[in-house]
Design a protein around this motif. Structure first.
Motif, PDB file in Angstrom:
ATOM      1  N   ALA A   1     -28.152  -4.068  35.115  1.00 27.48           N
ATOM      2  CA  ALA A   1     -26.350  -3.674  34.688  1.00 27.48           C
ATOM      3  C   ALA A   1     -26.910  -2.566  33.281  1.00 27.48           C
ATOM      4  CB  ALA A   1     -25.955  -5.023  34.528  1.00 27.48           C
ATOM      5  N   THR A   2     -26.939  -2.508  32.467  1.00 26.30           N
ATOM      6  CA  THR A   2     -26.655  -1.998  31.510  1.00 26.30           C
ATOM      7  C   THR A   2     -28.275  -0.435  31.352  1.00 26.30           C
ATOM      8  OG1 THR A   2     -26.855  -3.862  29.536  1.00 26.30           O
ATOM      9  CG2 THR A   2     -27.287  -1.301  29.173  1.00 26.30           C
ATOM     10  N   LEU A   3     -28.810  -0.504  32.674  1.00 25.85           N
ATOM     11  CA  LEU A   3     -29.597   0.543  32.849  1.00 25.85           C
ATOM     12  C   LEU A   3     -29.039   1.768  33.437  1.00 25.85           C
ATOM     13  CD1 LEU A   3     -32.172   2.429  33.154  1.00 25.85           C
ATOM     14  CD2 LEU A   3     -32.717   0.911  34.562  1.00 25.85           C
ATOM     15  N   ILE A   4     -28.270   0.748  34.550  1.00 30.35           N
ATOM     16  CA  ILE A   4     -27.048   1.531  35.687  1.00 30.35           C
ATOM     17  C   ILE A   4     -25.755   2.104  34.867  1.00 30.35           C
ATOM     18  CG2 ILE A   4     -25.333   1.128  37.800  1.00 30.35           C
ATOM     19  CD1 ILE A   4     -26.976  -1.250  38.863  1.00 30.35           C
ATOM     20  N   GLY A   5     -25.517   1.016  34.413  1.00 31.46           N
ATOM     21  CA  GLY A   5     -24.345   1.721  32.540  1.00 31.46           C
ATOM     22  C   GLY A   5     -24.530   2.895  32.861  1.00 31.46           C
ATOM     23  N   LEU A   6     -26.087   2.889  31.903  1.00 34.77           N
ATOM     24  CA  LEU A   6     -26.753   4.032  31.443  1.00 34.77           C
ATOM     25  C   LEU A   6     -27.020   5.854  32.247  1.00 34.77           C
ATOM     26  CD1 LEU A   6     -27.141   4.988  28.234  1.00 34.77           C
ATOM     27  CD2 LEU A   6     -29.881   4.491  29.146  1.00 34.77           C
ATOM     28  N   CYS A   7     -26.909   5.555  33.164  1.00 34.36           N
ATOM     29  CA  CYS A   7     -27.529   6.213  33.809  1.00 34.36           C
ATOM     30  C   CYS A   7     -26.372   7.041  34.799  1.00 34.36           C
ATOM     31  CB  CYS A   7     -28.297   5.666  35.611  1.00 34.36           C
ATOM     32  SG  CYS A   7     -29.762   4.979  35.257  1.00 34.36           S
TER      33      CYS A   7
ATOM     34  N   HIS B   1      -8.341  14.452  28.062  1.00 39.61           N
ATOM     35  CA  HIS B   1      -8.850  14.275  29.773  1.00 39.61           C
ATOM     36  C   HIS B   1      -9.659  12.904  29.760  1.00 39.61           C
ATOM     37  CE1 HIS B   1      -7.510  18.074  30.654  1.00 39.61           C
ATOM     38  NE2 HIS B   1      -8.111  18.242  29.606  1.00 39.61           N
ATOM     39  N   SER B   2      -9.802  12.100  30.550  1.00 41.12           N
ATOM     40  CA  SER B   2     -10.754  10.794  30.181  1.00 41.12           C
ATOM     41  C   SER B   2     -11.260  10.390  32.181  1.00 41.12           C
ATOM     42  CB  SER B   2      -9.756   9.774  29.535  1.00 41.12           C
ATOM     43  OG  SER B   2      -9.254   9.414  30.695  1.00 41.12           O
ATOM     44  N   VAL B   3     -12.118   9.934  32.276  1.00 38.04           N
ATOM     45  CA  VAL B   3     -13.015   9.315  33.226  1.00 38.04           C
ATOM     46  C   VAL B   3     -13.821   7.916  32.524  1.00 38.04           C
ATOM     47  CG1 VAL B   3     -15.003   9.361  34.660  1.00 38.04           C
ATOM     48  CG2 VAL B   3     -13.491  11.609  34.018  1.00 38.04           C
ATOM     49  N   ASN B   4     -12.578   7.203  33.443  1.00 38.64           N
ATOM     50  CA  ASN B   4     -13.314   5.707  33.253  1.00 38.64           C
ATOM     51  C   ASN B   4     -13.613   4.960  34.763  1.00 38.64           C
ATOM     52  OD1 ASN B   4     -11.159   4.855  30.748  1.00 38.64           O
ATOM     53  ND2 ASN B   4      -9.837   5.642  31.925  1.00 38.64           N
ATOM     54  N   VAL B   5     -15.268   4.717  34.953  1.00 40.44           N
ATOM     55  CA  VAL B   5     -15.662   3.859  35.610  1.00 40.44           C
ATOM     56  C   VAL B   5     -16.089   2.729  35.589  1.00 40.44           C
ATOM     57  CG1 VAL B   5     -18.398   4.366  36.976  1.00 40.44           C
ATOM     58  CG2 VAL B   5     -16.628   5.945  36.136  1.00 40.44           C
ATOM     59  N   HIS B   6     -16.058   1.635  36.642  1.00 41.10           N
ATOM     60  CA  HIS B   6     -15.827   0.012  36.827  1.00 41.10           C
ATOM     61  C   HIS B   6     -17.201   0.157  37.687  1.00 41.10           C
ATOM     62  CE1 HIS B   6     -12.205  -0.223  34.254  1.00 41.10           C
ATOM     63  NE2 HIS B   6     -13.674  -0.554  33.408  1.00 41.10           N
ATOM     64  N   PHE B   7     -17.988  -0.145  37.364  1.00 40.68           N
ATOM     65  CA  PHE B   7     -19.555  -0.619  37.671  1.00 40.68           C
ATOM     66  C   PHE B   7     -19.314  -1.817  38.832  1.00 40.68           C
ATOM     67  CE2 PHE B   7     -21.932   0.034  34.477  1.00 40.68           C
ATOM     68  CZ  PHE B   7     -22.865  -1.167  34.944  1.00 40.68           C
ATOM     69  N   THR B   8     -19.512  -2.606  39.553  1.00 38.98           N
ATOM     70  CA  THR B   8     -20.003  -3.825  40.611  1.00 38.98           C
ATOM     71  C   THR B   8     -21.819  -3.880  40.204  1.00 38.98           C
ATOM     72  OG1 THR B   8     -17.751  -3.348  40.945  1.00 38.98           O
ATOM     73  CG2 THR B   8     -19.386  -5.236  41.901  1.00 38.98           C
ATOM     74  N   PRO B   9     -21.977  -4.690  39.866  1.00 40.00           N
ATOM     75  CA  PRO B   9     -23.620  -5.256  40.352  1.00 40.00           C
ATOM     76  C   PRO B   9     -24.090  -6.258  40.943  1.00 40.00           C
ATOM     77  CG  PRO B   9     -23.024  -5.580  37.855  1.00 40.00           C
ATOM     78  CD  PRO B   9     -21.843  -5.131  38.373  1.00 40.00           C
TER      79      PRO B   9
END
Length: 162
Positions: free
Chosen positions: A95-101, A79-87
């Motif tokens: 961006a790093t803080l958003i990814g950590l959240c 089972h895996s979840v891949n999330v790619h976010f766009t600043p």
């Protein structure tokens, strides 16, 4: 006190969609490994508040359902979840803080058997490789989560907006 500099003083906002009811989520039961979809994961992430603006990651277009991939292969127990976010801007200092959240919300809400991958979407940040390396490094993430100041910032982003 000098005014705080904003990386993106005028972000474009997207109207959020109505929240899904808990009954419409595709989960078999709380903590279940089966039945998770990208829509379910998006529902967990959409209300995270941006660390720089009083808007959610959904409203800012930082997190989109189309950028979430859930691999839920029950027969192999992988089972895996891949999330790619766009600043919102290519030089976003948050961006790093958003990814950590995003990672913290997933760690708290997803079954522990899911492998989590959180990364900046390709070509959307000037320091994409460095940020993705930090977010993928379990020791760096663990150290950040032990830092009281960092956790205070993360918790402020994870509070449900009013």
């Amino acid at each position: 006190m000098a005014p705080r500099h904003l990386d993106n003083p005028s972000p474009v906002l997207i109207a959020p969609r109505p929240p899904r009811s808990s009954q419409s989520l595709g989960l078999d039961s709380p903590g279940s490994q089966e039945g998770w979809s990208s829509a379910d994961v998006f529902e967990l992430l959409r209300t995270i508040v941006d660390p720089e603006h009083p808007h959610t990651l959904e409203e800012l277009g930082v997190v989109k359902e189309d950028d979430i991939v859930v691999t839920d292969v029950s027969s192999t127990r992988k089972h895996s979840v891949n999330v790619h976010f766009t600043p919102t801007v290519p030089h976003c200092s948050m961006a790093t803080l958003i990814g950590l959240c995003i990672r913290v919300r997933l760690l708290r809400e997803m079954p522990s058997t899911f492998k989590l991958d959180v990364a900046v979407a390709a070509g959307t940040h000037a320091s994409e490789m460095a940020i993705n390396k930090q977010l993928a490094d379990k020791e760096r993430v663990a150290a950040a989560l032990e830092n009281p100041g960092m956790m205070e910032m993360v918790e402020a982003c994870l509070v449900e907006p009013t």
